[in-house]
Scaffold this active site. Structure first.
Site, mmCIF file in Angstrom:
data_model
loop_
_atom_site.group_PDB
_atom_site.id
_atom_site.type_symbol
_atom_site.label_atom_id
_atom_site.label_comp_id
_atom_site.label_asym_id
_atom_site.label_seq_id
_atom_site.Cartn_x
_atom_site.Cartn_y
_atom_site.Cartn_z
ATOM 1 N N ILE A 1 14.013 1.380 7.930
ATOM 2 C CA ILE A 1 14.181 2.738 8.442
ATOM 3 C C ILE A 1 15.454 2.720 9.274
ATOM 4 O O ILE A 1 15.672 1.806 10.079
ATOM 5 C CB ILE A 1 12.948 3.205 9.260
ATOM 6 C CG1 ILE A 1 13.151 4.646 9.787
ATOM 7 C CG2 ILE A 1 12.592 2.256 10.389
ATOM 8 C CD1 ILE A 1 11.921 5.254 10.438
ATOM 9 N N SER A 2 16.305 3.705 9.059
ATOM 10 C CA SER A 2 17.594 3.746 9.760
ATOM 11 C C SER A 2 17.395 3.910 11.265
ATOM 12 O O SER A 2 16.363 4.385 11.723
ATOM 13 C CB SER A 2 18.442 4.914 9.255
ATOM 14 O OG SER A 2 18.813 4.720 7.920
ATOM 15 N N ALA A 3 18.427 3.538 12.000
ATOM 16 C CA ALA A 3 18.429 3.756 13.455
ATOM 17 C C ALA A 3 18.444 5.250 13.747
ATOM 18 O O ALA A 3 19.015 6.036 12.975
ATOM 19 C CB ALA A 3 19.655 3.098 14.066
#
Length: 215
Positions: free
Chosen positions: A49-51
């Protein structure tokens, strides 16, 4: 988390701040992980999951194309976080579609969404998540005003350009070792303009088999 991103100047849009404050990231990350840290996290299956700062950046780049009633596609939807943000923005008269090729992630993302503020939209059908090869888009609900791709493609897949509505915008990381976040605008005459927003590091947009093998 949102206040931190605002103080660093990452979030300037009131709407994006409101949406990221409404969709609780803690529901979309593995149990026991620091949900509000500004860093990407592994979600299993060689996916991440992206930042939060990347999600904020993409939401701001797409904000004008995520107005109520519009159609949005999230390719590589993972845990469902950004798809849920899209659903909140386009609302019950719009359409938010997530496509993810790992069936287990699709199942868990639907469970995550059911605990979130957009659960009613999932139930009513304006938000849906599907198992599929995101490189092919999801033609059923095309054309899309907004397309987000959450993994890096060696080049921009043509089906995604085809499924972008004239006046629509796609945000996609492009490259192999070195990647750029590209902003793809389809003009009203169907021609396409592409610009580079920033340098990024994403996992590759690939086949399910290659991903599970570890690329």
């Amino acid at each position: 988390m949102v206040e931190g991103l605002q103080s660093y100047g990452v979030i300037s849009s009131k709407k994006v701040a409101e949406v990221m404050g409404t969709i609780d990231r803690a529901l979309f990350v593995p149990d026991g992980t620091p949900a509000y840290d500004d860093s990407p996290m592994s979600i299993g299956y060689n996916a991440t999951i992206s930042a939060p700062h990347m999600h904020a950046t993409c939401l701001q780049l797409l904000e004008k194309n995520l107005q109520p009633g519009m159609h949005a596609l999230d390719v590589g939807s993972g845990t469902g976080y950004l798809t849920a943000c899209f659903a909140l923005m386009v609302g019950p008269k719009g359409r938010a579609v997530g496509v993810e090729h790992i069936p287990e992630l699709v199942s868990s993302s639907i469970e995550n969404i059911q605990k979130s503020a957009v659960a009613p939209l999932l139930k009513e059908g304006s938000l849906s998540v599907h198992v599929g090869d995101g490189r092919l888009g999801w033609p059923e609900f095309a054309p899309y005003d907004a397309i987000h791709v959450g993994a890096a493609a060696p080049e921009i897949p043509q089906p995604l350009i085809d499924q972008l509505k004239p006046g629509g915008r796609m945000v996609i990381p492009v490259g192999n070792l070195y990647q750029d976040l590209k902003v793809v605008d389809k003009n009203m005459d169907g021609s396409v303009s592409i610009r580079t927003e920033t340098s990024v590091r994403y996992v590759p947009l690939t086949s399910r088999e290659a991903q599970l093998r570890g690329y």
